[in-house]
Design a protein around this motif. Structure first.
Motif, mmCIF file in Angstrom:
data_model
loop_
_atom_site.group_PDB
_atom_site.id
_atom_site.type_symbol
_atom_site.label_atom_id
_atom_site.label_comp_id
_atom_site.label_asym_id
_atom_site.label_seq_id
_atom_site.Cartn_x
_atom_site.Cartn_y
_atom_site.Cartn_z
ATOM 1 N N ALA A 1 -26.262 -1.832 20.627
ATOM 2 C CA ALA A 1 -25.478 -0.700 20.134
ATOM 3 C C ALA A 1 -26.260 0.596 20.248
ATOM 4 N N ILE A 2 -25.638 1.590 20.883
ATOM 5 C CA ILE A 2 -26.251 2.905 21.053
ATOM 6 C C ILE A 2 -25.384 3.925 20.313
ATOM 7 N N PRO A 3 -25.873 4.500 19.197
ATOM 8 C CA PRO A 3 -25.060 5.453 18.437
ATOM 9 C C PRO A 3 -24.975 6.812 19.138
ATOM 10 N N ILE A 4 -23.757 7.359 19.177
ATOM 11 C CA ILE A 4 -23.511 8.678 19.773
ATOM 12 C C ILE A 4 -22.902 9.582 18.695
ATOM 13 N N ARG A 5 -23.450 10.776 18.569
ATOM 14 C CA ARG A 5 -22.985 11.689 17.524
ATOM 15 C C ARG A 5 -21.540 12.135 17.747
ATOM 16 N N VAL A 6 -20.900 12.507 16.647
ATOM 17 C CA VAL A 6 -19.528 13.002 16.640
ATOM 18 C C VAL A 6 -19.518 14.368 15.975
ATOM 19 N N ASP A 7 -18.776 15.322 16.547
ATOM 20 C CA ASP A 7 -18.601 16.617 15.895
ATOM 21 C C ASP A 7 -17.115 16.887 15.708
ATOM 22 N N GLU A 8 -16.746 18.137 15.488
ATOM 23 C CA GLU A 8 -15.339 18.459 15.217
ATOM 24 C C GLU A 8 -14.427 18.209 16.404
ATOM 25 N N ASP A 9 -14.978 18.033 17.607
ATOM 26 C CA ASP A 9 -14.183 17.733 18.793
ATOM 27 C C ASP A 9 -14.287 16.272 19.219
ATOM 28 N N GLY A 10 -14.824 15.438 18.325
ATOM 29 C CA GLY A 10 -14.937 14.018 18.623
ATOM 30 C C GLY A 10 -16.286 13.637 19.215
ATOM 31 N N LEU A 11 -16.314 12.515 19.905
ATOM 32 C CA LEU A 11 -17.553 12.006 20.495
ATOM 33 C C LEU A 11 -18.150 13.015 21.465
ATOM 34 N N ILE A 12 -19.460 13.228 21.369
ATOM 35 C CA ILE A 12 -20.144 14.186 22.255
ATOM 36 C C ILE A 12 -20.470 13.465 23.564
ATOM 37 N N VAL A 13 -19.648 13.699 24.564
ATOM 38 C CA VAL A 13 -19.755 12.980 25.841
ATOM 39 C C VAL A 13 -21.070 13.301 26.539
ATOM 40 N N ASP A 14 -21.573 14.519 26.385
ATOM 41 C CA ASP A 14 -22.850 14.885 27.011
ATOM 42 C C ASP A 14 -23.974 13.959 26.561
ATOM 43 N N GLU A 15 -23.957 13.554 25.295
ATOM 44 C CA GLU A 15 -24.996 12.645 24.798
ATOM 45 C C GLU A 15 -24.796 11.236 25.351
ATOM 46 N N LEU A 16 -23.536 10.836 25.531
ATOM 47 C CA LEU A 16 -23.249 9.534 26.138
ATOM 48 C C LEU A 16 -23.822 9.458 27.541
ATOM 49 N N GLU A 17 -23.685 10.533 28.306
ATOM 50 C CA GLU A 17 -24.142 10.540 29.702
ATOM 51 C C GLU A 17 -25.654 10.418 29.829
ATOM 52 N N LYS A 18 -26.371 10.690 28.746
ATOM 53 C CA LYS A 18 -27.834 10.598 28.775
ATOM 54 C C LYS A 18 -28.335 9.186 28.481
ATOM 55 N N THR A 19 -27.421 8.287 28.164
ATOM 56 C CA THR A 19 -27.821 6.920 27.822
ATOM 57 C C THR A 19 -27.572 5.972 28.998
ATOM 58 N N ASN A 20 -28.005 4.733 28.842
ATOM 59 C CA ASN A 20 -27.737 3.711 29.872
ATOM 60 C C ASN A 20 -26.534 2.840 29.500
ATOM 61 N N ALA A 21 -25.711 3.336 28.555
ATOM 62 C CA ALA A 21 -24.526 2.581 28.143
ATOM 63 C C ALA A 21 -23.525 2.489 29.289
ATOM 64 N N ASN A 22 -22.840 1.351 29.383
ATOM 65 C CA ASN A 22 -21.764 1.224 30.374
ATOM 66 C C ASN A 22 -20.410 0.949 29.714
ATOM 67 N N VAL A 23 -20.420 0.795 28.381
ATOM 68 C CA VAL A 23 -19.178 0.618 27.620
ATOM 69 C C VAL A 23 -19.245 1.512 26.395
ATOM 70 N N VAL A 24 -18.154 2.204 26.100
ATOM 71 C CA VAL A 24 -18.114 3.036 24.908
ATOM 72 C C VAL A 24 -16.888 2.656 24.079
ATOM 73 N N TYR A 25 -17.091 2.484 22.774
ATOM 74 C CA TYR A 25 -16.002 2.208 21.842
ATOM 75 C C TYR A 25 -15.687 3.511 21.117
ATOM 76 N N ILE A 26 -14.405 3.900 21.146
ATOM 77 C CA ILE A 26 -14.059 5.224 20.653
ATOM 78 C C ILE A 26 -12.699 5.216 19.967
ATOM 79 N N THR A 27 -12.545 6.067 18.953
ATOM 80 C CA THR A 27 -11.264 6.257 18.255
ATOM 81 C C THR A 27 -10.837 7.707 18.491
ATOM 82 N N PRO A 28 -10.280 8.011 19.660
ATOM 83 C CA PRO A 28 -10.061 9.408 20.064
ATOM 84 C C PRO A 28 -8.925 10.127 19.342
#
Length: 472
Positions: free
Chosen positions: A214-241
């Motif tokens: 599990a790799i935690p990605i921060r959330v702000d007022e616009d939801g998941l911060i995709v820029d931070e996701l792109e910096k990881t080696n994750a290949n699956v993301v679980y999201i409640t958009p």
């Protein structure tokens, strides 16, 4: 054999046959009757004890069944040799089953509770009654491992009309809750996958087979911060958009595009879209589902009927991209559906005849009124309390300007018969908040009790009430 040893108490609550059975059994166990001894005939013993032969027969039959006595046709009943095992005669236990009673609060602001007073019991009962009949005997057999085709068809039609999702029933898998379906998805995507999760986020996810993946990605007022996701080696993301849990943030249009582009860049990249609380939106137009925007078969869509109908129904489902269907069939063809077939058909018929849509429209109006009441109370009387996540769903977030910690404030509320839930319960990685922050669910609170509940909560926390300004 001395028949006088068997004295029966006809005033005892224990049946006579059981008294006789116990008496003979104890005599055999304690060697008071030797192996091979012939027992009195049913007729003789009945006459001696002044009871019916039927009573004797029941006692003898039980002794034969347990191996203490053998019956030899036309000869009689003989004591058998029993294994010389340690035997302890136990007194009957007076066992009291204690029911684990959860505390019932005067006000429970749990984000997962619904308005039970508004459930259409009469209509649901009508559909249930029509199914529980001999004509539905086929439903007693095990059904399709993906769930009943009738329900999958209704779900497919509903999602197309309400969320713009194009799917076929063959892509849908039904299961008893998100907790059951998620392990299936994780297994389908492979043990070497790296999962990115929203932080804060759905608290059950890390407990389900993820461990160190599990790799935690921060959330702000616009939801998941995709820029931070792109910096990881994750290949699956679980999201409640549509309504990020628990912050209530809605994933912005720009980030939706960026997230879909991220998924398209890798062959083994996928988005698990949990369409949490999408049915209840109070500001602006409904947010389109990621699955409906996806052109590259990268989104696995998930949802449940927990909020729209009832949590206890335990019906959830996911929609697989067509590219994963064959692998799913190879991996899970031996599985059985975990939702009872009768429940699935009740729900399918309820949806087929339009009652689900009618119920949903009614609940939107009810929850909208509760939402407006809740926010109006804070804006009017407690302007220092910060409200976020108030665009959709059945809870908001409140941040209270107090020096006490979340655990202390939660306990103070509990001592005042109020249940409230801190955002820290949903953190994968610690986050420093400026003020203690809590989820405030309003689904189960009656409309005419919301104001009282908020005032009692603020009062126990010593947050002063601001008087309404006079209107001229």
């Amino acid at each position: 054999m001395d028949m006088l040893m068997f004295k029966l108490d006809k005033s005892n609550a224990m049946p006579l046959y059981e008294q006789l059975y116990n008496g003979i059994k104890d005599a055999i166990i304690h060697k008071q009757i030797e192996v091979g001894t012939k027992l009195p005939s049913k007729k003789k013993l009945a006459e001696f004890l002044n009871i019916s032969q039927t009573t004797i027969e029941i006692a003898y039959t039980q002794l034969i069944a347990e191996g203490y006595v053998a019956s030899k046709p036309r000869i009689g009943f003989y004591v058998e040799e029993i294994d010389d095992l340690p035997y302890i005669e136990k007194e009957p236990l007076n066992i009291r089953v204690e029911v684990d009673k959860k505390k019932i609060y005067q006000f429970d602001f749990h984000p997962g509770k619904i308005d039970t007073d508004s459930f259409p019991f009469s209509m649901w009962r009508k559909y249930a009654k029509s199914l529980y009949d001999h004509s539905s005997n086929e439903l007693l057999q095990i059904g399709d491992h993906q769930g009943e085709f009738a329900l999958r068809g209704e779900i497919s039609k509903y999602l197309y009309q309400s969320r713009g999702i194009v799917s076929k029933p063959e892509q849908i898998v039904i299961g008893s809750g998100t907790e059951h379906l998620l392990p299936m998805i994780l297994r389908l995507l492979g043990n070497d996958s790296k999962f990115a999760l929203e932080n804060p986020g759905y608290s059950a996810i890390p407990k389900i087979q993820l461990q160190n993946r599990a790799i935690p990605i921060r959330v702000d007022e616009d939801g998941l911060i995709v820029d931070e996701l792109e910096k990881t080696n994750a290949n699956v993301v679980y999201i409640t958009p549509s309504h990020q849990f628990p912050t209530g943030a809605v994933l912005s249009a720009t980030r939706r595009t960026n997230l879909l582009n991220w998924a398209a860049k890798g062959e083994n990249r996928y988005i698990i879209e949990d369409d949490y609380d999408s049915e209840f939106r109070y500001i602006g137009k409904p947010i389109p589902a990621l699955q409906g925007l996806d052109q590259n078969n990268k989104v696995i869509y998930m949802s449940t009927f927990s909020k729209s109908l009832m949590p206890s129904l335990r019906v959830a489902y996911f929609i697989l991209p067509t590219t994963l269907l064959q692998k799913y069939k190879e991996t899970f063809s031996f599985y059985s559906a975990t939702v009872p077939r009768f429940d699935q058909h009740i729900l399918a018929n309820f949806m087929r005849d339009g009652y689900f849509s009618k119920h949903l429209n009614r609940m939107r109006k009810i929850y909208r009124k509760k939402h407006e009441k809740l926010t109006q109370i804070f804006e009017t009387h407690y302007p220092d309390v910060i409200i976020t996540g108030d665009q959709a769903g059945m809870h908001i977030l409140i941040s209270v300007p107090l020096s006490k910690g979340e655990d202390q404030l939660k306990q103070i509320a509990a001592n005042n018969n109020i249940a409230i839930y801190p955002v820290s319960d949903y953190l994968l990685k610690p986050i420093e908040y400026q003020y203690p922050t809590f989820l405030l669910g309003f689904g189960s609170i009656p409309l005419d009790q919301i104001e009282k509940g908020i005032h009692q909560l603020m009062q126990c926390w010593d947050i002063p009430k601001t008087k309404c300004a006079a209107h001229f």
